[in-house]
Design a protein around this motif. Structure first.
Motif, PDB file in Angstrom:
ATOM      1  N   MET A  45      13.440  -4.759  15.585  1.00  0.00           N
ATOM      2  CA  MET A  45      11.940  -4.945  15.728  1.00  0.00           C
ATOM      3  C   MET A  45      11.780  -6.542  15.994  1.00  0.00           C
ATOM      4  N   ASP A  46      11.427  -6.728  17.293  1.00  0.00           N
ATOM      5  CA  ASP A  46      11.215  -8.169  17.698  1.00  0.00           C
ATOM      6  C   ASP A  46      10.207  -8.711  17.175  1.00  0.00           C
ATOM      7  N   ILE A  47      10.067  -9.969  17.188  1.00  0.00           N
ATOM      8  CA  ILE A  47       8.941 -10.668  16.810  1.00  0.00           C
ATOM      9  C   ILE A  47       7.769 -10.671  17.092  1.00  0.00           C
ATOM     10  N   THR A  48       7.351 -10.437  18.239  1.00  0.00           N
ATOM     11  CA  THR A  48       5.975 -10.158  18.911  1.00  0.00           C
ATOM     12  C   THR A  48       5.493  -8.742  18.115  1.00  0.00           C
ATOM     13  N   LEU A  49       6.335  -7.676  18.096  1.00  0.00           N
ATOM     14  CA  LEU A  49       6.023  -6.221  17.678  1.00  0.00           C
ATOM     15  C   LEU A  49       5.705  -6.523  16.054  1.00  0.00           C
ATOM     16  N   PHE A  50       6.568  -7.233  15.356  1.00  0.00           N
ATOM     17  CA  PHE A  50       6.338  -7.505  14.191  1.00  0.00           C
ATOM     18  C   PHE A  50       5.160  -8.102  13.699  1.00  0.00           C
ATOM     19  N   LEU A  51       4.663  -9.271  14.627  1.00  0.00           N
ATOM     20  CA  LEU A  51       3.584  -9.837  14.103  1.00  0.00           C
ATOM     21  C   LEU A  51       2.390  -8.992  14.440  1.00  0.00           C
ATOM     22  N   PHE A  52       2.434  -8.204  15.325  1.00  0.00           N
ATOM     23  CA  PHE A  52       1.321  -7.389  16.090  1.00  0.00           C
ATOM     24  C   PHE A  52       1.010  -6.268  14.747  1.00  0.00           C
ATOM     25  N   GLN A  53       2.148  -5.784  14.239  1.00  0.00           N
ATOM     26  CA  GLN A  53       2.068  -4.619  13.081  1.00  0.00           C
ATOM     27  C   GLN A  53       1.583  -5.510  11.901  1.00  0.00           C
ATOM     28  N   LEU A  54       2.112  -6.772  11.571  1.00  0.00           N
ATOM     29  CA  LEU A  54       1.590  -7.330  10.488  1.00  0.00           C
ATOM     30  C   LEU A  54      -0.016  -7.732  10.377  1.00  0.00           C
ATOM     31  N   MET A  55      -0.451  -7.879  11.836  1.00  0.00           N
ATOM     32  CA  MET A  55      -1.829  -8.085  11.884  1.00  0.00           C
ATOM     33  C   MET A  55      -2.682  -6.846  11.709  1.00  0.00           C
ATOM     34  N   ASN A  56      -2.108  -5.667  12.025  1.00  0.00           N
ATOM     35  CA  ASN A  56      -2.407  -4.526  11.903  1.00  0.00           C
ATOM     36  C   ASN A  56      -2.632  -4.020  10.181  1.00  0.00           C
ATOM     37  N   GLY A  57      -1.496  -4.547   9.515  1.00  0.00           N
ATOM     38  CA  GLY A  57      -1.385  -4.457   8.167  1.00  0.00           C
ATOM     39  C   GLY A  57      -2.361  -5.008   7.446  1.00  0.00           C
ATOM     40  N   VAL A  58      -2.589  -6.318   7.847  1.00  0.00           N
ATOM     41  CA  VAL A  58      -3.253  -7.301   7.207  1.00  0.00           C
ATOM     42  C   VAL A  58      -4.789  -6.669   7.427  1.00  0.00           C
ATOM     43  N   GLN A  59      -5.158  -6.286   8.489  1.00  0.00           N
ATOM     44  CA  GLN A  59      -6.527  -6.047   9.068  1.00  0.00           C
ATOM     45  C   GLN A  59      -6.869  -4.551   7.921  1.00  0.00           C
ATOM     46  N   TYR A  60      -5.996  -3.658   8.001  1.00  0.00           N
ATOM     47  CA  TYR A  60      -6.140  -2.581   7.205  1.00  0.00           C
ATOM     48  C   TYR A  60      -6.504  -3.059   5.542  1.00  0.00           C
ATOM     49  N   GLY A  61      -5.438  -3.814   5.346  1.00  0.00           N
ATOM     50  CA  GLY A  61      -5.679  -4.404   3.814  1.00  0.00           C
ATOM     51  C   GLY A  61      -7.169  -5.115   3.656  1.00  0.00           C
ATOM     52  N   LEU A  62      -7.369  -5.893   4.552  1.00  0.00           N
ATOM     53  CA  LEU A  62      -8.689  -6.538   4.518  1.00  0.00           C
ATOM     54  C   LEU A  62      -9.802  -5.285   4.108  1.00  0.00           C
ATOM     55  N   LEU A  63      -9.702  -4.371   5.046  1.00  0.00           N
ATOM     56  CA  LEU A  63     -10.589  -3.278   4.860  1.00  0.00           C
ATOM     57  C   LEU A  63     -10.544  -2.617   3.348  1.00  0.00           C
ATOM     58  N   LEU A  64      -9.530  -2.405   3.058  1.00  0.00           N
ATOM     59  CA  LEU A  64      -9.367  -1.775   1.769  1.00  0.00           C
ATOM     60  C   LEU A  64      -9.840  -2.553   0.767  1.00  0.00           C
ATOM     61  N   PHE A  65      -9.687  -4.075   0.926  1.00  0.00           N
ATOM     62  CA  PHE A  65     -10.193  -5.086  -0.190  1.00  0.00           C
ATOM     63  C   PHE A  65     -11.621  -4.937  -0.320  1.00  0.00           C
ATOM     64  N   LEU A  66     -12.064  -4.565   0.950  1.00  0.00           N
ATOM     65  CA  LEU A  66     -13.689  -4.542   0.904  1.00  0.00           C
ATOM     66  C   LEU A  66     -14.214  -3.337  -0.090  1.00  0.00           C
ATOM     67  N   ILE A  67     -13.610  -2.095   0.168  1.00  0.00           N
ATOM     68  CA  ILE A  67     -13.802  -1.102  -0.339  1.00  0.00           C
ATOM     69  C   ILE A  67     -13.476  -1.074  -1.970  1.00  0.00           C
ATOM     70  N   ALA A  68     -12.144  -1.591  -2.433  1.00  0.00           N
ATOM     71  CA  ALA A  68     -11.759  -1.839  -3.588  1.00  0.00           C
ATOM     72  C   ALA A  68     -12.410  -2.719  -4.439  1.00  0.00           C
ATOM     73  N   SER A  69     -12.952  -3.726  -3.848  1.00  0.00           N
ATOM     74  CA  SER A  69     -13.504  -4.896  -4.384  1.00  0.00           C
ATOM     75  C   SER A  69     -14.763  -4.092  -4.992  1.00  0.00           C
ATOM     76  N   GLY A  70     -15.659  -3.417  -4.216  1.00  0.00           N
ATOM     77  CA  GLY A  70     -16.724  -2.736  -4.836  1.00  0.00           C
ATOM     78  C   GLY A  70     -16.487  -1.603  -5.942  1.00  0.00           C
ATOM     79  N   LEU A  71     -15.311  -1.129  -6.088  1.00  0.00           N
ATOM     80  CA  LEU A  71     -14.982  -0.055  -6.884  1.00  0.00           C
ATOM     81  C   LEU A  71     -14.830  -1.043  -8.325  1.00  0.00           C
ATOM     82  N   THR A  72     -13.870  -2.245  -8.052  1.00  0.00           N
ATOM     83  CA  THR A  72     -13.398  -2.667  -9.289  1.00  0.00           C
ATOM     84  C   THR A  72     -14.657  -3.611  -9.815  1.00  0.00           C
ATOM     85  N   LEU A  73     -15.466  -4.028  -8.939  1.00  0.00           N
ATOM     86  CA  LEU A  73     -16.760  -4.926  -9.283  1.00  0.00           C
ATOM     87  C   LEU A  73     -17.750  -4.080 -10.328  1.00  0.00           C
ATOM     88  N   VAL A  74     -17.754  -2.994  -9.830  1.00  0.00           N
ATOM     89  CA  VAL A  74     -18.703  -2.064 -10.846  1.00  0.00           C
ATOM     90  C   VAL A  74     -18.047  -1.533 -11.997  1.00  0.00           C
TER      91      VAL A  74
END
Lengths: 319, 287
Positions: free
Chosen positions: B1-30
């Motif tokens: 996997m070359d570096i740009t593809l890696f970066l691209f997937q990393l950004m996707n992963g972080v983006q998905y993670g941030l979305l999960l954080f939004l949902i999970a933070s509500g769950l854990t806050l309550v």
């Protein structure tokens, strides 16, 4: 044997009536099959009821073993050859117990809300394992082409292709399951488990290893849950990843709480009522989840000790 | 996997993670503040997505649709807390599990009653439709960057609210000792209603902004709920910081395993969870 009048009343009414049911239904295949499924589910719910209500180990991943029971049989048995039912029952129970031991060691490190989530996640993991696999049929699952034979010394007791015979096998299994749990609870092991739930610290101080007792209970309940899944797979002739899904665990938990946690016979009661309502609502509306969900919510708010608790209060008043 | 593809997937992963954080933070806050295990939390995510679809089609504007949907979700949260959850504070977790499973049933039924069972799609709003070049070869969609930015902003806002404001102080105090806060003359009931509604709104907002990225389908809530459980278990129940770290871990592992180990990708996050739990049985940031 039985703790109170309500329980005695239920058992004395339920089992004789269940025994007569195929005759009353004139061996109508559809209803006999439906009732057999309810008996199978009752075994599953009862094993969960023991775990949650008697041992205080709340799991939302019990379907892991239900599905495992079915899949283990498909994996072990040759595809086009009738195998011996009793032998394979033993295999399924033994391997499920070993799996339960491993899973138990992981999940019993935690308790309460953590255990709820970890059991759920582990069951989902297996769900995805089977639904993504190619060799286990993926989402479609696998078929069981030949049902096992139930010969004992050349004498065939049940013909598993005959719905009425199968029904009686399930009824016998359920009765044995109830009897087994009752005896277990009356034994020394059961009394120690009661103590463990009541006060784990004090039980430890008395010299008992709480973890070992919990683990043993977990393995027993899981193996019986697997047995129920194994029966389900035999009845319908297939296994499917949805048997392992968290909805299966959740529904079983609902049935168990609906019946009255920790009462065991309440598990039968809860399963009967839930499935009855499911069947009724399904006929009324395509969206049976709406009345079902509303009823569950109302039930949580209205009666707190389940149907068994309600029955007990009715019977005790008459005394 | 070359570096740009890696970066691209990393950004996707972080983006998905941030979305999960939004949902999970509500769950854990309550859970952290009120001690309520809300299994219907995923349903709120689904409700958000469906509301967004509906209002995009009726108003024609994603921005307007998002605001209306978020307000409806907030009101829904208040309604559920006032009518149902309020009766559960002194009950055990099992009653909460049971009641919220009932709620899942109701929401799933309402969803299929109102909007049917076919997958629905929401168009990416025109003003966010585009891509910026990462390298000569790869472009990254602006909308995904927008979602990531929004999640970070909400996360920072939540952090500041909880740690720097009077309201946050009360929330933290209520977490440790409900009765004491009540004795100090704080209307704890109103505070709880607010926290619960905020939790619902966080899940719904995640659903709203997800709508243009995923197909809006029945059962989407349950899928995301289980992922959030994994996040919360990894991070430690009740810890917002844990939810953040856990969500990023899950997002990145999930994204990378789906290209590198497609056969076992849907299991990977559970394996991650099992490994974390073997090391720390109560999660990484358990209080």
């Amino acid at each position: 044997m039985f703790n109170n009048r309500a329980e005695k009343l239920f058992v004395w009414l339920f089992f004789p009536l269940a025994l007569l049911m195929p005759l009353l239904l004139d061996q109508n295949t559809f209803y006999v099959n439906k009732l057999a499924t309810i008996l199978i589910l009752s075994i599953f719910v009862m094993s969960l009821d023991y775990l949650v209500g008697r041992c205080g180990l709340v799991t939302l991943g019990h379907a892991l073993f239900y599905g495992m029971g079915g899949y283990l049989f498909v994996m072990l048995a040759p595809e086009y050859e009738a195998v011996n039912f009793w032998l394979y029952t033993f295999y399924v129970l033994a391997i499920a117990s070993v799996i339960a031991l491993v899973v138990g060691v992981i999940v019993l490190r935690t308790s309460g809300i953590y255990m709820i989530m970890i059991t759920l996640a582990l069951a989902q993991m297996c769900f995805y394992f089977f639904s993504d696999s190619t060799e286990f049929g993926g989402n479609d699952g696998l078929f069981i082409f030949v049902k096992p034979e139930t010969d004992v010394f050349g004498l065939s007791l049940f013909d598993l292709d005959n719905p009425t015979h199968f029904y009686y096998l399930c009824l016998l299994s359920l009765f044995n399951c109830l009897l087994f749990f009752k005896l277990l609870m009356r034994s020394k092991f059961g009394r120690i488990m009661d103590a463990v739930q009541e006060n784990p610290e004090r039980t430890t101080a008395l010299g008992y290893n709480v973890l070992h007792f919990r683990l043993a209970s977990y393995v027993i309940a899981s193996a019986l849950g697997a047995y129920a899944g194994y029966l389900f797979a035999l009845q319908y002739g297939f296994v499917n990843p949805s048997m392992l899904s968290w909805q299966t665990s959740g529904t079983a938990l609902v049935m168990s709480i609906l019946g009255g946690l920790g009462t065991l016979y309440g598990a039968i009661l809860g399963t009967l009522v839930y499935e009855g309502l499911h069947y009724g609502f399904e006929h009324l509306t395509e969206n049976w989840l709406l009345p079902m969900g509303s009823l569950i919510i109302l039930m949580v708010l209205a009666f707190r000790h389940g149907l068994a608790g309600y029955l007990e209060s009715l019977v005790e008043k008459r005394k | 996997m070359d570096i740009t593809l890696f970066l691209f997937q990393l950004m996707n992963g972080v983006q998905y993670g941030l979305l999960l954080f939004l949902i999970a933070s509500g769950l854990t806050l309550v859970f952290g503040v009120m001690g309520i295990l809300n299994l219907a939390h995923g349903s709120m995510y689904m409700v958000g997505a469906y509301l967004a679809w509906y209002f995009v089609n009726t108003t024609g504007s994603f921005g307007v649709a998002a605001v209306i949907s978020a307000i409806i979700a907030l009101l829904l949260g208040i309604l559920i807390e006032r009518t149902l959850i309020i009766r559960l504070y002194r009950r055990n977790h099992l009653d909460q599990v049971l009641l919220t499973i009932g709620l899942i049933f109701v929401f799933n039924a309402l969803q299929s009653l109102l909007w049917g069972n076919d997958p629905l799609g929401v168009a990416v709003p025109a003003w966010l439709d585009g891509a910026i070049p990462l390298t000569e070869m790869i472009e990254y969609p602006v909308y995904r960057l927008f979602v990531s930015g929004l999640c970070i902003l909400i996360g920072i806002g939540m952090y500041l609210t909880i740690n720097r404001t009077r309201l946050g102080m009360l929330i933290r105090a209520g977490e440790s000792n409900r009765d004491m806060v009540e004795c100090l003359g704080v209307d704890i009931n109103r505070l709880y209603t607010l926290v619960f509604a905020a939790g619902v709104a966080l899940a719904a907002i995640a659903g709203i902004v997800s709508a243009p990225m995923v197909s809006v389908v029945p059962g989407m809530g349950e899928h995301v709920l289980i992922s959030c459980f994994v996040v919360v278990v990894i991070g430690g129940m009740g810890s917002i910081k844990g939810a953040f770290v856990g969500a990023l871990m899950v997002g990145i592992v999930d994204t990378f395993s789906s290209i590198m180990l497609p056969q076992v990708s849907s299991m990977m996050i559970y394996i991650l969870m099992a490994v974390v739990l073997l090391i720390r049985p109560r999660g990484l940031f358990a209080s």
